[in-house]
Design an enzyme around this catalytic site. Structure first.
Site, PDB file in Angstrom:
ATOM      1  N   LYS A 230      39.012  48.566  73.078  1.00  0.00           N
ATOM      2  CA  LYS A 230      38.861  49.572  73.270  1.00  0.00           C
ATOM      3  C   LYS A 230      38.201  50.843  72.930  1.00  0.00           C
ATOM      4  O   LYS A 230      36.923  49.434  72.250  1.00  0.00           O
ATOM      5  CB  LYS A 230      40.563  49.981  71.853  1.00  0.00           C
ATOM      6  CG  LYS A 230      41.473  50.340  72.894  1.00  0.00           C
ATOM      7  CD  LYS A 230      42.220  50.280  73.807  1.00  0.00           C
ATOM      8  CE  LYS A 230      42.730  52.236  74.097  1.00  0.00           C
ATOM      9  NZ  LYS A 230      42.404  52.861  75.050  1.00  0.00           N
TER      10      LYS A 230
ATOM     11  N   TYR B  30      35.887  49.420  77.160  1.00  0.00           N
ATOM     12  CA  TYR B  30      36.740  50.472  77.026  1.00  0.00           C
ATOM     13  C   TYR B  30      35.935  52.156  76.623  1.00  0.00           C
ATOM     14  O   TYR B  30      35.775  51.561  75.326  1.00  0.00           O
ATOM     15  CB  TYR B  30      37.671  50.928  77.614  1.00  0.00           C
ATOM     16  CG  TYR B  30      39.362  50.245  78.786  1.00  0.00           C
ATOM     17  CD1 TYR B  30      39.007  50.118  79.541  1.00  0.00           C
ATOM     18  CD2 TYR B  30      39.374  48.825  78.615  1.00  0.00           C
ATOM     19  CE1 TYR B  30      39.614  49.936  80.936  1.00  0.00           C
ATOM     20  CE2 TYR B  30      40.551  48.594  78.982  1.00  0.00           C
ATOM     21  CZ  TYR B  30      40.052  48.776  80.330  1.00  0.00           C
ATOM     22  OH  TYR B  30      40.488  47.801  81.566  1.00  0.00           O
TER      23      TYR B  30
ATOM     24  N   HIS C 190      36.633  55.704  77.813  1.00  0.00           N
ATOM     25  CA  HIS C 190      37.050  57.509  77.957  1.00  0.00           C
ATOM     26  C   HIS C 190      36.427  57.929  76.826  1.00  0.00           C
ATOM     27  O   HIS C 190      36.588  58.686  76.269  1.00  0.00           O
ATOM     28  CB  HIS C 190      38.434  57.058  76.924  1.00  0.00           C
ATOM     29  CG  HIS C 190      39.490  56.292  78.531  1.00  0.00           C
ATOM     30  ND1 HIS C 190      39.750  55.961  79.707  1.00  0.00           N
ATOM     31  CD2 HIS C 190      39.288  54.983  77.921  1.00  0.00           C
ATOM     32  CE1 HIS C 190      40.290  54.648  79.719  1.00  0.00           C
ATOM     33  NE2 HIS C 190      40.160  54.245  78.876  1.00  0.00           N
TER      34      HIS C 190
ATOM     35  N   VAL D 110      50.626  58.396  81.667  1.00  0.00           N
ATOM     36  CA  VAL D 110      49.856  57.532  81.098  1.00  0.00           C
ATOM     37  C   VAL D 110      48.340  58.228  81.730  1.00  0.00           C
ATOM     38  O   VAL D 110      47.598  57.287  81.002  1.00  0.00           O
ATOM     39  CB  VAL D 110      50.140  56.383  82.771  1.00  0.00           C
ATOM     40  CG1 VAL D 110      49.496  55.225  82.360  1.00  0.00           C
ATOM     41  CG2 VAL D 110      51.663  55.546  82.680  1.00  0.00           C
TER      42      VAL D 110
ATOM     43  N   ASP E 210      50.419  62.576  95.174  1.00  0.00           N
ATOM     44  CA  ASP E 210      48.917  62.278  95.931  1.00  0.00           C
ATOM     45  C   ASP E 210      48.076  63.688  96.401  1.00  0.00           C
ATOM     46  O   ASP E 210      49.145  63.862  97.756  1.00  0.00           O
ATOM     47  CB  ASP E 210      48.737  60.716  95.838  1.00  0.00           C
ATOM     48  CG  ASP E 210      47.554  60.626  95.684  1.00  0.00           C
ATOM     49  OD1 ASP E 210      47.058  59.411  94.535  1.00  0.00           O
ATOM     50  OD2 ASP E 210      46.234  61.443  95.800  1.00  0.00           O
TER      51      ASP E 210
ATOM     52  N   ARG F 268      44.642  42.951  71.998  1.00  0.00           N
ATOM     53  CA  ARG F 268      44.621  42.075  72.749  1.00  0.00           C
ATOM     54  C   ARG F 268      43.322  42.049  72.836  1.00  0.00           C
ATOM     55  O   ARG F 268      42.383  42.457  71.415  1.00  0.00           O
ATOM     56  CB  ARG F 268      43.979  43.420  74.287  1.00  0.00           C
ATOM     57  CG  ARG F 268      44.809  43.143  75.030  1.00  0.00           C
ATOM     58  CD  ARG F 268      45.032  45.006  75.983  1.00  0.00           C
ATOM     59  NE  ARG F 268      44.436  45.747  75.102  1.00  0.00           N
ATOM     60  CZ  ARG F 268      44.467  47.416  75.800  1.00  0.00           C
ATOM     61  NH1 ARG F 268      44.484  47.103  77.330  1.00  0.00           N
ATOM     62  NH2 ARG F 268      44.415  48.087  75.758  1.00  0.00           N
TER      63      ARG F 268
ATOM     64  N   ASP G  16      44.650  58.616  78.339  1.00  0.00           N
ATOM     65  CA  ASP G  16      43.455  59.108  78.211  1.00  0.00           C
ATOM     66  C   ASP G  16      42.707  59.262  78.800  1.00  0.00           C
ATOM     67  O   ASP G  16      40.937  59.211  77.580  1.00  0.00           O
ATOM     68  CB  ASP G  16      43.180  56.924  78.013  1.00  0.00           C
ATOM     69  CG  ASP G  16      43.454  56.659  79.118  1.00  0.00           C
ATOM     70  OD1 ASP G  16      44.054  57.596  80.567  1.00  0.00           O
ATOM     71  OD2 ASP G  16      43.465  55.544  80.219  1.00  0.00           O
TER      72      ASP G  16
ATOM     73  N   GLU H 250      35.654  51.953  82.145  1.00  0.00           N
ATOM     74  CA  GLU H 250      37.069  52.063  83.033  1.00  0.00           C
ATOM     75  C   GLU H 250      35.828  53.162  84.448  1.00  0.00           C
ATOM     76  O   GLU H 250      36.364  53.776  85.543  1.00  0.00           O
ATOM     77  CB  GLU H 250      37.612  53.832  82.430  1.00  0.00           C
ATOM     78  CG  GLU H 250      37.313  54.496  81.750  1.00  0.00           C
ATOM     79  CD  GLU H 250      36.354  54.146  80.533  1.00  0.00           C
ATOM     80  OE1 GLU H 250      36.328  52.980  80.236  1.00  0.00           O
ATOM     81  OE2 GLU H 250      35.858  55.808  80.102  1.00  0.00           O
TER      82      GLU H 250
HETATM   83  N1  LIG Z   1      48.014  55.044  78.791  1.00  0.00           N
HETATM   84  C1  LIG Z   1      47.566  53.374  78.935  1.00  0.00           C
HETATM   85  O1  LIG Z   1      47.669  52.723  78.388  1.00  0.00           O
HETATM   86  C2  LIG Z   1      47.075  53.368  80.544  1.00  0.00           C
HETATM   87  C3  LIG Z   1      46.723  52.272  80.991  1.00  0.00           C
HETATM   88  C4  LIG Z   1      45.297  51.959  82.291  1.00  0.00           C
HETATM   89  C5  LIG Z   1      45.546  53.619  82.730  1.00  0.00           C
HETATM   90  N2  LIG Z   1      45.645  54.681  82.353  1.00  0.00           N
HETATM   91  C6  LIG Z   1      45.114  55.464  82.889  1.00  0.00           C
HETATM   92  O2  LIG Z   1      46.059  55.773  84.281  1.00  0.00           O
HETATM   93  C7  LIG Z   1      45.332  57.005  84.855  1.00  0.00           C
HETATM   94  C8  LIG Z   1      45.639  56.562  86.456  1.00  0.00           C
HETATM   95  O3  LIG Z   1      44.366  55.661  86.938  1.00  0.00           O
HETATM   96  P1  LIG Z   1      45.055  54.727  87.876  1.00  0.00           P
HETATM   97  O4  LIG Z   1      44.056  53.045  87.908  1.00  0.00           O
HETATM   98  O5  LIG Z   1      46.123  54.770  88.518  1.00  0.00           O
HETATM   99  O6  LIG Z   1      43.739  55.538  89.191  1.00  0.00           O
HETATM  100  P2  LIG Z   1      43.651  55.367  90.436  1.00  0.00           P
HETATM  101  O7  LIG Z   1      42.001  56.162  90.750  1.00  0.00           O
HETATM  102  O8  LIG Z   1      44.145  54.003  91.133  1.00  0.00           O
HETATM  103  O9  LIG Z   1      44.733  56.613  91.147  1.00  0.00           O
HETATM  104  C9  LIG Z   1      44.228  58.193  90.811  1.00  0.00           C
HETATM  105  C10 LIG Z   1      45.182  58.703  92.238  1.00  0.00           C
HETATM  106  O10 LIG Z   1      45.407  60.101  91.383  1.00  0.00           O
HETATM  107  C11 LIG Z   1      45.201  61.094  92.674  1.00  0.00           C
HETATM  108  N3  LIG Z   1      44.916  62.422  92.344  1.00  0.00           N
HETATM  109  C12 LIG Z   1      43.972  62.580  91.932  1.00  0.00           C
HETATM  110  N4  LIG Z   1      43.959  64.060  91.006  1.00  0.00           N
HETATM  111  C13 LIG Z   1      45.408  64.612  92.180  1.00  0.00           C
HETATM  112  C14 LIG Z   1      46.029  65.933  91.436  1.00  0.00           C
HETATM  113  N5  LIG Z   1      45.557  66.467  91.539  1.00  0.00           N
HETATM  114  N6  LIG Z   1      47.486  65.553  92.227  1.00  0.00           N
HETATM  115  C15 LIG Z   1      47.967  64.260  92.617  1.00  0.00           C
HETATM  116  N7  LIG Z   1      47.382  62.986  92.552  1.00  0.00           N
HETATM  117  C16 LIG Z   1      46.076  63.125  92.210  1.00  0.00           C
HETATM  118  C17 LIG Z   1      44.311  59.960  93.460  1.00  0.00           C
HETATM  119  O11 LIG Z   1      43.883  60.253  94.285  1.00  0.00           O
HETATM  120  C18 LIG Z   1      44.440  58.546  93.047  1.00  0.00           C
HETATM  121  O12 LIG Z   1      45.371  57.792  93.577  1.00  0.00           O
HETATM  122  C19 LIG Z   1      43.586  57.470  84.375  1.00  0.00           C
HETATM  123  O13 LIG Z   1      43.946  58.057  83.860  1.00  0.00           O
HETATM  124  C20 LIG Z   1      43.631  56.288  83.606  1.00  0.00           C
HETATM  125  O14 LIG Z   1      43.021  55.381  82.669  1.00  0.00           O
HETATM  126  C21 LIG Z   1      45.721  54.412  80.986  1.00  0.00           C
END
Ligand SMILES: NC(=O)c1ccc[n+]([C@@H]2O[C@H](COP(=O)([O-])OP(=O)(O)OC[C@H]3O[C@@H](n4cnc5c(N)ncnc54)[C@H](O)[C@@H]3O)[C@@H](O)[C@H]2O)c1
Length: 370
Positions: A75, A94, A96, A267, A198, A15, A270, A118
């Protein structure tokens, strides 16, 4: 302002911080943009295309770090990058930081002003600069799970959607935010049996409305996570506590009760991951196995589809980046949503949750400003 865009150097990260379209917007607003040679190669944007958009092309990244007033990346900076950052230089990318004390200390030492995509917020309590990548990662999570479920990849040998007369995969999504919703949408579209857990009841109500009965919703407790994970073919880890390390919701001990050849896609890796056995992997070698369960823990999933991702990211970052370019640090002081994105300023950690996660001192913006 002079805006600098270095080429991303993390493994398999294609990217780019600014697309040629975004460069045109900065230039039209009266700014100068310098882009590292070949920075857009991964999305098919040649140096010539950047030149036509009004950018200057730099021979290497050091030229950019030495001259730019604001560095726009994708990144988190790698060591070779953070040592080049300077006091009062703005870094917009980003970060993290919560699971990464080394980078946090490196940024603090540099004296730079680091704004983390983020943790930038919007008026609805959302995270507008995380959302587009979460949309991409959520959708990709199901493609990754489908690949890992295949027998030659170590999986159960299961087709996600099944076929008429044969049951589909059972997919459990922990965390029903942006990643979780997009993963569930893809999984349901393929014909899987999908459950979202959730811990927010209002969010579960919204999901129930959105999916109109096509996806089951369950309140997340130790008991429901256990029950769903043990019966799953695929578990998607998609929880987020903003700025904090992800809570470990699935322990190593639980793996022995899971189906052999089941797939975990963490996912949330990060932010440290929500499975005890998760460790970051790369697109070059994305999976590994623990106790018969395949783990996919790529920390930069959207990097696999850089063309889609770079455009999606730039659509979201552009208004914030332009505000920073137009007003400098004053934009952070003026705009509470950009202020929420401020993680490091002049050697201080200025984001409370990030500081708490790192067990390092937090400094509110007023003190840090001094
Ligand atoms: N690996 C990757 O390439 C990549 C890419 C994008 C996002 N991410 C990561 O994915 C994760 C989720 O991102 P998002 O945008 O969906 O966040 P978000 O805030 O939209 O959603 C997170 C959800 O998790 C829920 N939650 C919190 N604690 C919980 C628990 N104990 N049990 C169940 N649910 C719980 C919250 O209520 C919320 O609905 C983040 O860590 C983000 O950094 C990773």
């Amino acid at each position: 302002m002079l805006i600098g865009v270095p080429k991303e150097i993390k493994t398999h990260e294609y990217r780019v911080g600014l697309t040629p379209d975004a460069v045109r917007e900065y230039v039209a607003a009266g700014h100068r943009v310098v882009v590292e040679k070949n920075a857009g190669a991964g999305i098919g944007a040649s140096d010539d295309l950047y030149r036509r958009a009004g950018a200057l092309i730099a021979g290497d990244a050091s030229e950019i770090f030495a001259t730019a007033e604001m560095v726009v990346k994708v990144k988190e900076p790698q060591r070779s990058e953070w040592v080049q950052l300077r006091t009062d230089q703005i870094l917009f990318t980003y970060l993290h930081l919560a699971p990464d004390p080394e980078q946090a200390k490196g940024l603090m030492k540099s004296g730079c002003t680091a704004i983390a995509y983020e943790t930038v917020t919007d008026a609805h309590g959302g995270l507008p600069l995380l959302a587009p990548m979460s949309e991409v990662a959520g959708r990709l999570a199901i493609e990754a799970a489908g690949a890992a479920l295949k027998r030659h990849a170590g999986g159960r040998g299961l087709l996600i959607g099944g076929v008429p007369g044969v049951q589909p995969a059972r997919i459990v999504v922990i965390g029903g935010g942006v990643v979780g919703t997009h993963a569930a949408r893809m999984a349901a579209g393929l014909g899987a049996e999908v459950t979202i857990l959730d811990c927010s009841l209002p969010r579960l109500r919204e999901l129930d409305d959105l999916f109109q009965g096509r996806v089951r919703t369950r309140f997340s407790t130790i008991a429901t996570v256990e029950e769903e994970v043990f019966a799953a073919d695929v578990v998607i880890g998609a929880v987020l506590v903003p700025g904090a390390s992800a809570p470990k919701l699935v322990s190593r001990a639980m793996l022995s009760s899971m189906r052999k050849g089941a797939v975990i896609v963490d996912v949330a890796i990060d932010q440290g991951g929500c499975f005890e056995t998760s460790r970051p992997t790369t697109h070059a070698d994305p999976t590994y196995e623990v106790d018969g369960v395949i783990h996919y823990c790529v920390a930069n999933m959207p990097g696999a589809v850089p063309l889609t991702s770079s455009h999606a990211l730039n659509n979201a970052t552009l208004p914030f980046g332009l505000a920073l370019a137009n007003k400098g640090f004053a934009a952070v002081l003026e705009n509470p949503h950009l202020r929420a994105g401020l993680n490091v300023h002049r050697g201080w950690l200025t984001h409370k949750t990030v500081a708490e996660s790192l067990d390092l001192p937090f400094s509110p913006i007023d003190r840090a400003k001094a």
